[in-house]
Scaffold this motif. Structure first.
Motif, PDB file in Angstrom:
ATOM      1  N   VAL A 227      28.241   2.896  56.192  1.00 38.41           N
ATOM      2  CA  VAL A 227      29.117   1.727  56.058  1.00 38.41           C
ATOM      3  C   VAL A 227      28.335   0.452  56.383  1.00 38.41           C
ATOM      4  CG1 VAL A 227      31.128   0.546  57.059  1.00 38.41           C
ATOM      5  CG2 VAL A 227      31.269   2.977  56.474  1.00 38.41           C
ATOM      6  N   GLN A 228      27.595   0.472  57.491  1.00 37.19           N
ATOM      7  CA  GLN A 228      26.831  -0.713  57.895  1.00 37.19           C
ATOM      8  C   GLN A 228      25.789  -1.094  56.841  1.00 37.19           C
ATOM      9  OE1 GLN A 228      25.520   0.868  61.662  1.00 37.19           O
ATOM     10  NE2 GLN A 228      27.115  -0.213  62.809  1.00 37.19           N
ATOM     11  N   SER A 229      25.088  -0.101  56.303  1.00 38.65           N
ATOM     12  CA  SER A 229      24.056  -0.417  55.311  1.00 38.65           C
ATOM     13  C   SER A 229      24.674  -0.902  53.999  1.00 38.65           C
ATOM     14  CB  SER A 229      23.121   0.773  55.071  1.00 38.65           C
ATOM     15  OG  SER A 229      23.821   1.869  54.541  1.00 38.65           O
ATOM     16  N   ARG A 230      25.840  -0.354  53.652  1.00 40.86           N
ATOM     17  CA  ARG A 230      26.541  -0.809  52.438  1.00 40.86           C
ATOM     18  C   ARG A 230      26.998  -2.255  52.608  1.00 40.86           C
ATOM     19  NH1 ARG A 230      26.281   0.000  47.359  1.00 40.86           N
ATOM     20  NH2 ARG A 230      28.215  -0.251  46.246  1.00 40.86           N
ATOM     21  N   LEU A 231      27.555  -2.573  53.772  1.00 39.82           N
ATOM     22  CA  LEU A 231      27.990  -3.938  54.039  1.00 39.82           C
ATOM     23  C   LEU A 231      26.795  -4.894  54.072  1.00 39.82           C
ATOM     24  CD1 LEU A 231      30.664  -3.235  56.803  1.00 39.82           C
ATOM     25  CD2 LEU A 231      31.110  -3.956  54.441  1.00 39.82           C
ATOM     26  N   ALA A 232      25.672  -4.445  54.638  1.00 39.63           N
ATOM     27  CA  ALA A 232      24.463  -5.275  54.677  1.00 39.63           C
ATOM     28  C   ALA A 232      23.980  -5.587  53.266  1.00 39.63           C
ATOM     29  CB  ALA A 232      23.373  -4.578  55.486  1.00 39.63           C
ATOM     30  N   LEU A 233      24.084  -4.616  52.370  1.00 42.17           N
ATOM     31  CA  LEU A 233      23.683  -4.822  50.983  1.00 42.17           C
ATOM     32  C   LEU A 233      24.444  -5.988  50.355  1.00 42.17           C
ATOM     33  CD1 LEU A 233      22.140  -3.774  48.419  1.00 42.17           C
ATOM     34  CD2 LEU A 233      24.142  -2.357  47.985  1.00 42.17           C
TER      35      LEU A 233
END
Length: 154
Positions: free
Chosen positions: A89-95
């Motif tokens: 979730v965090q990496s998707r949001l960072a993207l």
């Protein structure tokens, strides 16, 4: 003439994306993970209370991961979010430029603020509450509405 306009519009959009001036919206028409297709819808879209089906949808969202699939969630769709779900979730949001904290799998104010930003931009209905990192029923309703569309077709 219409074909020329369409070609020019497509060319301009591709150039803007390539220059990094605009982030593409998340794909909703095609779900590449077979177990994330045609899932049951979550009632969170109506009651604002997240439960196992909501978290299964969140795990599907996390499967995409960040840039080049970094930190993509690969675990079971069990509706029990753990550190690997949250890393996805965090990496998707960072993207999408909605999270700038550590990809550590620990949900906090930054992670929840990122989810609120995502819900404000892509949610169905759009989230219009404060971006304060404190998720409530409206945050969950908005996320559930868009994830119901993405993963259950409803």
């Amino acid at each position: 003439m219409k074909k020329v306009r369409l070609f020019i519009s497509s060319l301009i959009a591709a150039t803007i994306l390539a220059m990094g001036l605009l982030v593409a919206a998340p794909a909703t028409a095609s779900v590449p993970f077979p177990d994330c297709r045609n899932m049951a819808g979550t009632t969170t879209a109506q009651d604002g209370v997240p439960g196992p089906v909501f978290y299964k949808h969140m795990q599907c969202f996390a499967r995409y991961g960040g840039v080049n699939g970094a930190y993509a969630y690969t675990g079971a769709l069990d509706g029990i979010p753990g550190p690997n779900t949250w890393k996805g979730v965090q990496s998707r949001l960072a993207l999408f430029g909605m999270y700038s904290g550590a990809i550590d799998g620990i949900p906090g104010v930054g992670t929840y603020s990122g989810l609120q930003k995502y819900a404000a931009k892509y949610g169905s209905p759009r989230y219009v509450g404060p971006i304060d990192g404190i998720p409530g029923p409206n945050t969950y309703r908005s996320l559930a509405g868009t994830w119901n569309y993405d993963f259950s077709g409803s």
